[in-house]
Design an enzyme around this catalytic site. Sequence first.
Site, short mmCIF file in Angstrom:
data_model
loop_
_atom_site.label_atom_id
_atom_site.label_comp_id
_atom_site.label_asym_id
_atom_site.label_seq_id
_atom_site.Cartn_x
_atom_site.Cartn_y
_atom_site.Cartn_z
N GLU A 165 110.69 -92.01 -86.06
CA GLU A 165 110.14 -90.92 -86.84
C GLU A 165 110.85 -89.61 -86.49
OE1 GLU A 165 105.92 -90.61 -86.43
OE2 GLU A 165 105.73 -89.13 -88.03
N ALA A 205 98.63 -87.30 -86.56
CA ALA A 205 98.31 -88.02 -85.33
C ALA A 205 99.37 -87.90 -84.24
CB ALA A 205 98.05 -89.50 -85.63
N SER A 206 100.58 -87.44 -84.59
CA SER A 206 101.61 -87.29 -83.56
C SER A 206 102.49 -86.10 -83.89
CB SER A 206 102.47 -88.55 -83.45
OG SER A 206 103.28 -88.71 -84.59
N THR A 207 103.26 -85.66 -82.88
CA THR A 207 104.22 -84.59 -83.12
C THR A 207 105.54 -85.01 -82.48
OG1 THR A 207 104.59 -82.21 -83.03
CG2 THR A 207 103.66 -83.19 -81.06
#
Length: 495
Positions: A165, A205-207
């Site tokens: 990602e 939900a994520s970085t």
Amino acid sequence: MAGKVLSLLPPFLLAAAGLCGLLLLCVPTRDVREPPALKYGIVLDAGSSHTSMFIYKWPADKENDTGIVGQHSSCDVRGGGISSYADNPSGAGQSLVECLDQALQDVPRERHAGTPLYLGATAGMRLLNLTSPEASAEVLTAVTRTLTQYPFDFRGARILSGQDEGVFGWVTANYLLENFIKYGWAGRWYRPRKGTLGAMDLGGASTQITFETASPAEDPADEVQLRLYGQQYRVYTHSFLCYGRDQVLKRLLASVLQTHSAHPCWPRGYSRQVLLRDVYGSPCTAALRPQAFDSSSRVSLAGSSNPALCRGLVQGLFNFSACPFSRCSFNGIFQPPVAGDFLAFSAFFYTVDFLSSVMGLPVATLQQLEAAVVTVCNQTWSELQARAPGEVAHLPSYCAGAMFVQQLLSTGYGFDERAFSRVTFQKKAGDTAVGWALGYMLNLTNMIPADPPGLRKGTDFNSWVVLLLLFAALLLAALVLLARQARSAKSPSAI
Ligand SMILES: *[C@@H]1O[C@H](CO)[C@@H](O)[C@H](O)[C@H]1NC(C)=O
Ligand SMILES: *[C@@H]1O[C@H](CO)[C@@H](O)[C@H](O)[C@H]1NC(C)=O
Ligand SMILES: *[C@@H]1O[C@H](CO)[C@@H](O)[C@H](O)[C@H]1NC(C)=O
Ligand SMILES: *[C@@H]1O[C@H](CO)[C@@H](O)[C@H](O)[C@H]1NC(C)=O
Ligand SMILES: *[C@@H]1O[C@H](CO)[C@@H](O)[C@H](O)[C@H]1NC(C)=O
């Protein structure tokens, strides 16, 4: 008389040949001006809070070039992310139908079968796979069943790793800004001198933070070597699961519930019922979950607009106590010093854009950003509503979101004023959304070759010029010959 005509024939033929050659050379350039046939590709970005569909397009004859794949259209799937259908997997497939039907319209019918279709799921599904691998597999099976019913060339539904990602977001940003390679006016490819740009993505939900670095990687898990267009890139990337905007809000809520006091990041005058299942259902709040609780019960919580307490609460998300490497960002994660220009997109953009556009606060420096966050966190509910009448749904959580962004960038990643001045908050480059989706498609369709595109166009162009000059010389020679013969035919009596 017949002899004279006969003697004029060779130069005439020569002139005709030269003219034909020139005409033939010029015909293809007229073809090039017509819009070339387009190819299409579809990526479904299945995020934790919602799914977006992106349709990309590019000229069919320029598959392996750069800077020419752009966004054709997009569609936001209604309802939550596919991971929210854990209890009803077939609903996840059904939710995509409206956008896929739009894709049938957006992509010309004769291109349907040749259009690759991908679904990539990110941190929401990573979390579901942690809590219930069966449920996540069922959701993927259900969306696959729906996607295969369409006439596109379906290439799979997968959960991306955090590393993928981050790297694909970096590839997208640098591809769109033509930082890898550029097609110059002289008909040649060249490598721009400006270097690459770091990428920062903030999802639900994520970085992710991803940038090219010269420092040696102390943790191989955070380093990716890429070969693009003949150039080797050493890229640092890390994805922090549970540090996306929605999960951060849940973790802050869980902390507040431990103390049973007011929420310092919510505005004074605002209160709502919090469903415990919503807070504790996520693996991100596992450590704060009470031993026993009724998941369907609700707790009433009010805001207190307290910037200092809110900052303390957000600081509790970062652990700086132990670092097994020479330097860390937080939670014991290796990170080299941030360097160069950065593009911050998705929720980074939305958060900072709210501060500047809606609240009218300057955010050009870290100091200004910090002051803007304090201002937002100090607003009462009625003050906030007066400022942003149209945004009621997200309005109470902008303070927490902005406080998190500011803390993550400054104390988390270690941006100082100088480094921060090189961060741009932007969601699009041209017409194309910046995110991992385009980089993912470019990689899976092999549209970014490891080797440079070569001088294919350059040589084409050069030989075209050579032929053009050759035929022009032929024409000129024929005309000179003709002129001389005409002159000698006019003055035979003089001899
Ligand atoms: C693009 O590259 C792939 C493999 O890297 C190759 O199979 C394909 O033919 C290339 N397409 C064009 C138009 O050059
Ligand atoms: C779920 O997680 C497991 C363990 O990390 C992994 O092997 C599996 O591939 C994941 N499932 C999917 C669909 O990616
Ligand atoms: C921070 O990390 C250290 C080492 O991993 C751990 O022992 C400690 O409990 C953590 N502190 C908090 C507040 O989570
Ligand atoms: C918050 O706003 C009040 C007025 O509404 C002001 O008196 C106070 O100084 C502000 N506090 C901070 C930290 O900005
Ligand atoms: C892109 O795809 C190739 C396979 O086609 C894979 O080996 C490579 O690791 C991918 N790149 C990234 C950044 O994941």
